[in-house]
Design an enzyme around this catalytic site. Sequence first.
Site, PDB file in Angstrom:
ATOM      1  N   CYS A 117       0.699  -1.439   0.097  1.00  0.00           N
ATOM      2  CA  CYS A 117      -0.017   0.015   0.150  1.00  0.00           C
ATOM      3  C   CYS A 117       0.943   1.210  -0.197  1.00  0.00           C
ATOM      4  O   CYS A 117       0.388   2.244  -0.224  1.00  0.00           O
ATOM      5  CB  CYS A 117      -0.913  -0.093   1.163  1.00  0.00           C
ATOM      6  SG  CYS A 117      -2.014  -1.541   1.054  1.00  0.00           S
ATOM      7  N   HIS A 157      -9.722   1.745  -0.122  1.00  0.00           N
ATOM      8  CA  HIS A 157      -8.416   1.927   0.070  1.00  0.00           C
ATOM      9  C   HIS A 157      -8.019   1.258  -1.414  1.00  0.00           C
ATOM     10  O   HIS A 157      -8.308  -0.032  -1.803  1.00  0.00           O
ATOM     11  CB  HIS A 157      -8.019   0.623   1.077  1.00  0.00           C
ATOM     12  CG  HIS A 157      -6.433   0.900   1.058  1.00  0.00           C
ATOM     13  ND1 HIS A 157      -5.565   1.620   0.503  1.00  0.00           N
ATOM     14  CD2 HIS A 157      -5.923   0.193   1.979  1.00  0.00           C
ATOM     15  CE1 HIS A 157      -4.263   1.345   0.828  1.00  0.00           C
ATOM     16  NE2 HIS A 157      -4.406   0.613   1.763  1.00  0.00           N
TER      17      HIS A 157
END
Length: 367
Positions: free
Chosen positions: A136, A297
């Site tokens: 991420c 996300h």
Amino acid sequence: MLKNRVFVNAYESLSCAGNTQELMNAIYAKESGITIDTSYMPHNRAGLGSFAPNAFFSSLVTVTQEVLNKSNLDDFSTTLLIVGSSVGGIGKSEQIFFREHSYKNINPKEHAISVISDTLNRAFGFKDSRSISTACTSSANAIMLAQRLINIGAYENVLVVGADALCYTTVCGFYALGVLSDEQCTPFQKERKGMNVAEGIAAVLLQGTRTDESVELLGSAGSSDAFHMTNPDPEAGGAISCMQKAIEDAGIMPTDIDYVNAHGTGTQANDAVEALAVETLFAHSPYMSSTKAITGHTLGAAGALEAIIACEVIKAQRIAPQTSLTEAENTRVNLPIEAVEKKVRYVISNSFAFGGNNTALVFGALK
């Protein structure tokens, strides 16, 4: 040693909340792009963020063309491409496997992270390309690398593209970890269920020369607390160190930060640790919010997407509100529930990933 300055001069994005303009409208209006889905897991609901089916690779080209159109460049022949992605072409491989129940016709070159840079190279002919995959933080690390390369004069133009598509591997993987919410995520909420997996594309052109529309990338830094495979250090050591070093790299003080664009996934572990880190480092309590209740996300694309949001906040002089917050877990951090009009000079944007992999970027208004 004197460093060349680095400017964000053009960008575009696509997420479940639309293009960049539509995204910012949605953020300030607190209108989420998350939808409830059962197609990935028929017996389980999941809050996901998606755009048009099977449009990921064509959208990559469209978004990148928009950045070129907005730039001072005629083409990308003098530009380095750095891609940040978490899953690359895994979605393509999944489609073949589920259709044929065999790995035989899966092309490894279309499975890898580099399939994104290969696609864009065929369309635009970049000077060179690199691909980064650090979960991420992928595109945040790509931006940090771009900054370093322009700082030392290795390149004048660097295009960072953060991109990840929805696929079974990520949706089912996060469900298996017990961190997937079955509704819109609620970052920093006292009672929160988890995160929304989403797809996104964000392209950011960084250059060594400024324009009238520039926002400056002043600093960046990374850290690795390596506390656990998935959970961050509960004492927030890595997150604090990362932000502190980015601020030092920017040549400013923690008290100069006006807004923290939080990683804020909506999971129990991430939000608690990030709020603790912000509370500890910033005694002046700057505004902080996460925009993932709007976009979900976007995994490897999140760093670049939220860099764009940080730049837009600076240009608008308007703090992004915290969507879906009714009762904060940590009341010592400053989470605005409505947009705030104020002077915004410096913004720090956080990206945190598995393995305690942390990256922070500091952006500033032109002086």
